[in-house]
Design a protein around this motif. Structure first.
Motif, PDB file in Angstrom:
ATOM      1  N   ARG A 106     -11.913  -6.376   9.739  1.00 36.15           N
ATOM      2  CA  ARG A 106     -11.544  -5.010   9.334  1.00 36.15           C
ATOM      3  C   ARG A 106     -10.744  -4.310  10.423  1.00 36.15           C
ATOM      4  N   LEU A 107     -11.144  -4.474  11.687  1.00 34.86           N
ATOM      5  CA  LEU A 107     -10.424  -3.825  12.777  1.00 34.86           C
ATOM      6  C   LEU A 107      -9.001  -4.362  12.898  1.00 34.86           C
ATOM      7  N   LEU A 108      -8.840  -5.658  12.703  1.00 33.47           N
ATOM      8  CA  LEU A 108      -7.508  -6.249  12.744  1.00 33.47           C
ATOM      9  C   LEU A 108      -6.670  -5.806  11.539  1.00 33.47           C
ATOM     10  N   ALA A 109      -7.305  -5.804  10.364  1.00 34.43           N
ATOM     11  CA  ALA A 109      -6.599  -5.371   9.152  1.00 34.43           C
ATOM     12  C   ALA A 109      -6.137  -3.917   9.283  1.00 34.43           C
ATOM     13  N   LYS A 110      -6.969  -3.090   9.910  1.00 35.25           N
ATOM     14  CA  LYS A 110      -6.613  -1.684  10.096  1.00 35.25           C
ATOM     15  C   LYS A 110      -5.358  -1.547  10.960  1.00 35.25           C
ATOM     16  N   GLN A 111      -5.241  -2.364  11.991  1.00 34.85           N
ATOM     17  CA  GLN A 111      -4.048  -2.327  12.838  1.00 34.85           C
ATOM     18  C   GLN A 111      -2.818  -2.777  12.050  1.00 34.85           C
TER      19      GLN A 111
ATOM     20  N   ALA B 265       6.934   6.773  -0.054  1.00 32.62           N
ATOM     21  CA  ALA B 265       6.165   7.532  -1.046  1.00 32.62           C
ATOM     22  C   ALA B 265       5.129   8.398  -0.349  1.00 32.62           C
ATOM     23  N   GLU B 266       4.704   9.447  -1.026  1.00 34.07           N
ATOM     24  CA  GLU B 266       3.679  10.329  -0.483  1.00 34.07           C
ATOM     25  C   GLU B 266       2.279   9.792  -0.746  1.00 34.07           C
ATOM     26  N   ASN B 267       2.079   9.184  -1.909  1.00 32.93           N
ATOM     27  CA  ASN B 267       0.777   8.600  -2.252  1.00 32.93           C
ATOM     28  C   ASN B 267       0.889   7.083  -2.247  1.00 32.93           C
ATOM     29  N   TYR B 268       0.028   6.460  -1.479  1.00 36.11           N
ATOM     30  CA  TYR B 268       0.043   5.003  -1.370  1.00 36.11           C
ATOM     31  C   TYR B 268      -1.324   4.538  -0.847  1.00 36.11           C
ATOM     32  N   TYR B 269      -1.569   3.265  -1.005  1.00 43.65           N
ATOM     33  CA  TYR B 269      -2.781   2.662  -0.450  1.00 43.65           C
ATOM     34  C   TYR B 269      -2.363   1.342   0.170  1.00 43.65           C
ATOM     35  N   ILE B 270      -2.723   1.125   1.439  1.00 42.70           N
ATOM     36  CA  ILE B 270      -2.373  -0.102   2.143  1.00 42.70           C
ATOM     37  C   ILE B 270      -3.651  -0.864   2.456  1.00 42.70           C
ATOM     38  N   GLN B 271      -3.663  -2.133   2.126  1.00 46.43           N
ATOM     39  CA  GLN B 271      -4.849  -2.958   2.341  1.00 46.43           C
ATOM     40  C   GLN B 271      -4.429  -4.235   3.074  1.00 46.43           C
ATOM     41  N   GLY B 272      -4.933  -4.404   4.296  1.00 49.58           N
ATOM     42  CA  GLY B 272      -4.660  -5.618   5.050  1.00 49.58           C
ATOM     43  C   GLY B 272      -5.720  -6.670   4.773  1.00 49.58           C
ATOM     44  N   ASP B 273      -5.317  -7.915   4.843  1.00 49.23           N
ATOM     45  CA  ASP B 273      -6.240  -9.031   4.650  1.00 49.23           C
ATOM     46  C   ASP B 273      -6.114  -9.984   5.831  1.00 49.23           C
ATOM     47  N   ILE B 274      -7.181 -10.090   6.614  1.00 52.64           N
ATOM     48  CA  ILE B 274      -7.208 -10.912   7.820  1.00 52.64           C
ATOM     49  C   ILE B 274      -8.420 -11.847   7.748  1.00 52.64           C
ATOM     50  N   THR B 275      -8.244 -13.061   8.230  1.00 57.89           N
ATOM     51  CA  THR B 275      -9.373 -13.983   8.351  1.00 57.89           C
ATOM     52  C   THR B 275      -9.489 -14.448   9.794  1.00 57.89           C
ATOM     53  N   VAL B 276     -10.627 -14.182  10.410  1.00 58.88           N
ATOM     54  CA  VAL B 276     -10.910 -14.713  11.744  1.00 58.88           C
ATOM     55  C   VAL B 276     -11.544 -16.082  11.558  1.00 58.88           C
ATOM     56  N   ARG B 277     -10.899 -17.090  12.085  1.00 60.74           N
ATOM     57  CA  ARG B 277     -11.363 -18.459  11.871  1.00 60.74           C
ATOM     58  C   ARG B 277     -12.733 -18.698  12.493  1.00 60.74           C
TER      59      ARG B 277
ATOM     60  N   LEU C 189      -0.700 -14.808   9.895  1.00 60.97           N
ATOM     61  CA  LEU C 189      -1.595 -13.770  10.407  1.00 60.97           C
ATOM     62  C   LEU C 189      -2.494 -13.216   9.316  1.00 60.97           C
ATOM     63  N   GLY C 190      -1.926 -13.037   8.137  1.00 66.58           N
ATOM     64  CA  GLY C 190      -2.645 -12.431   7.022  1.00 66.58           C
ATOM     65  C   GLY C 190      -1.640 -11.850   6.042  1.00 66.58           C
ATOM     66  N   SER C 191      -2.107 -10.928   5.233  1.00 70.85           N
ATOM     67  CA  SER C 191      -1.222 -10.320   4.235  1.00 70.85           C
ATOM     68  C   SER C 191      -1.432  -8.816   4.174  1.00 70.85           C
ATOM     69  N   VAL C 192      -0.375  -8.124   3.796  1.00 69.48           N
ATOM     70  CA  VAL C 192      -0.409  -6.668   3.602  1.00 69.48           C
ATOM     71  C   VAL C 192      -0.173  -6.397   2.116  1.00 69.48           C
ATOM     72  N   TRP C 193      -1.107  -5.687   1.497  1.00 69.45           N
ATOM     73  CA  TRP C 193      -1.012  -5.331   0.081  1.00 69.45           C
ATOM     74  C   TRP C 193      -0.800  -3.826  -0.010  1.00 69.45           C
TER      75      TRP C 193
END
Length: 270
Positions: free
Chosen positions: A101-106, A119-131, A162-166
């Protein structure tokens, strides 16, 4: 009337005993997880939900808990735990999910600089996996973005991502950036800020669909939106691409981006 009340209380108590060995059991698990997270990280946490899939009635398997940090309340994360049967025992941690979560937040924060101009309204969700082999690295080390990127970039090619940004955009609040400007800003973020290979998905939702999606995202860990989220996204324009390790360009061109925003199937253009 008093007799009926007593009967209802007895029935409710019996039903509670049938649910996970007692009404208090659910609350007990939540308290144990929240206590562990607070003691471990010095922050306040809340368990939004948890479940314990069982193949057999006798199973006492892993518990999967969806939690939030009070410092980041709109982005849930999922951890896995084991609750011993012994009375007054502490909960055991399989993987609490907080480093991810801390990595995804960055990752989200780096991407937001561009998204906030679109845009003014948006939602960003990072997806990270620590091996798994990195699980023993202290949180203060593994959760530093540069350290994580270095570890990923040292991996074999199939594991460098690294992961994905949604990204979910409320199209009714878009600021009027041209397609060229929007595409360029995304590419710059991935080239100049992330430091390695990563995936990008941008969904362009009408206002009602965005509100429905946001409500699900704010109570579900990544990937737990399930069919409800898929149904909301169905038929809505989206763009998905990757910037590969060592590249400074997205795999998919500006022309594909423009076509995707118009709702055309991207597979046609690949």
């Amino acid at each position: 009337m008093r007799y009926k009340k007593i009967v209802l209380i007895i029935i409710a108590s019996v039903l509670c005993l049938g649910l996970l060995s007692g009404c208090g059991h659910k609350n007990e698990i939540s308290i144990k997880i929240e206590t562990y997270l607070q003691e471990e990280y010095g922050e306040e946490f809340e368990v939004l939900s948890w479940n314990q899939p069982k193949l057999l009635p006798s199973d006492n398997g892993a518990i999967y808990a969806t939690c939030i940090s009070k410092n980041d309340p709109k982005h849930p994360f999922e951890g896995s735990y084991f609750n011993p049967e012994e009375p007054n025992s502490k909960i055991e941690i399989i993987d609490d999910g907080y480093a991810e979560r801390l990595l995804a937040k960055q990752m989200e924060n780096m991407t937001e600089e561009a998204i906030s101009q679109v845009a003014e309204n948006y939602y960003i969700q990072g997806d990270i996996t620590v091996r798994e082999e990195w699980q023993d690295i202290p949180l203060e080390e593994i959760s530093k973005w540069d350290n994580y990127v270095k570890l990923r970039n040292q991996m074999e090619p199939d594991y460098k991502t690294l992961g994905s940004v949604w990204v979910y955009i409320d199209t009714s609040t878009m600021t009027g950036k041209t397609d060229e400007e929007e595409y360029q800003m995304y590419e710059e973020v991935f080239r100049d800020k992330l430091g390695g290979e990563a995936l990008l998905f941008v969904y362009y939702l009408d206002h009602k669909s965005f509100e429905k999606a946001e409500a699900i995202l704010e109570k579900s860990a990544f990937g737990n939106g399930g069919s409800d989220l898929d149904k909301i996204r169905e038929g809505q324009p989206y763009f998905g691409t990757i910037m590969r390790y060592g590249s400074d360009k997205f795999d998919d061109s500006l022309e594909i981006f423009k076509a995707a925003k118009q709702g055309q199937e991207q597979e046609i253009f690949q």
